[in-house]
Design a protein around this motif. Structure first.
Motif, PDB file in Angstrom:
ATOM      1  N   GLU A 104       0.828  -1.199   0.000  1.00 25.48           N
ATOM      2  CA  GLU A 104       0.000   0.000   0.000  1.00 25.48           C
ATOM      3  C   GLU A 104       0.864   1.252   0.000  1.00 25.48           C
ATOM      4  N   LEU A 105       0.320   2.305  -0.560  1.00 25.53           N
ATOM      5  CA  LEU A 105       0.930   3.625  -0.516  1.00 25.53           C
ATOM      6  C   LEU A 105      -0.085   4.535   0.148  1.00 25.53           C
ATOM      7  N   PRO A 157      -1.628   8.157   1.759  1.00 27.04           N
ATOM      8  CA  PRO A 157      -1.698   9.515   1.212  1.00 27.04           C
ATOM      9  C   PRO A 157      -0.547  10.418   1.650  1.00 27.04           C
ATOM     10  N   ASP A 158       0.059  10.148   2.807  1.00 24.52           N
ATOM     11  CA  ASP A 158       1.164  10.984   3.283  1.00 24.52           C
ATOM     12  C   ASP A 158       2.507  10.567   2.694  1.00 24.52           C
ATOM     13  N   GLY A 159       2.503   9.581   1.785  1.00 26.05           N
ATOM     14  CA  GLY A 159       3.725   9.154   1.117  1.00 26.05           C
ATOM     15  C   GLY A 159       4.390   7.936   1.727  1.00 26.05           C
ATOM     16  N   ARG A 160       3.941   7.518   2.909  1.00 26.23           N
ATOM     17  CA  ARG A 160       4.508   6.305   3.511  1.00 26.23           C
ATOM     18  C   ARG A 160       4.032   5.082   2.738  1.00 26.23           C
ATOM     19  N   SER A 161       4.847   4.054   2.759  1.00 27.24           N
ATOM     20  CA  SER A 161       4.455   2.814   2.095  1.00 27.24           C
ATOM     21  C   SER A 161       4.357   1.700   3.119  1.00 27.24           C
ATOM     22  N   ARG A 162       3.550   0.725   2.796  1.00 24.13           N
ATOM     23  CA  ARG A 162       3.425  -0.472   3.622  1.00 24.13           C
ATOM     24  C   ARG A 162       3.758  -1.655   2.737  1.00 24.13           C
ATOM     25  N   PRO A 163       4.612  -2.548   3.218  1.00 27.33           N
ATOM     26  CA  PRO A 163       4.984  -3.709   2.402  1.00 27.33           C
ATOM     27  C   PRO A 163       3.804  -4.662   2.226  1.00 27.33           C
TER      28      PRO A 163
END
Length: 68
Positions: free
Chosen positions: A49-50, A52-58
């Motif tokens: 996942e990406l 909205p604040d730019g962080r990603s989740r594997p």
């Protein structure tokens, strides 16, 4: 997008909620392997996942229980 302008009733969970992936799909591009949820989260075919604040989740695929 959600939660400020979510048109759905009940409103979709915000991107920082534990159940954020329960938001409605508002754009889907299976040929590219991604979709956009109402709360601004981009979900990928591999379950990454990406936010909205730019962080990603594997990717977080469910694991199957070992055969007995």
């Amino acid at each position: 997008m959600c939660p400020d302008t979510c048109p759905h009733t009940p409103p979709c969970p915000p991107a920082d909620a534990h159940d954020h992936d329960a938001a409605r799909l508002v754009a889907f591009h299976p040929e590219q392997g991604w979709g956009l949820l109402c709360n601004g989260v981009v979900v990928f075919e591999d379950t990454g996942e990406l936010l909205p604040d730019g962080r990603s989740r594997p990717a977080h695929r469910a694991r199957c229980a070992p055969a007995a």
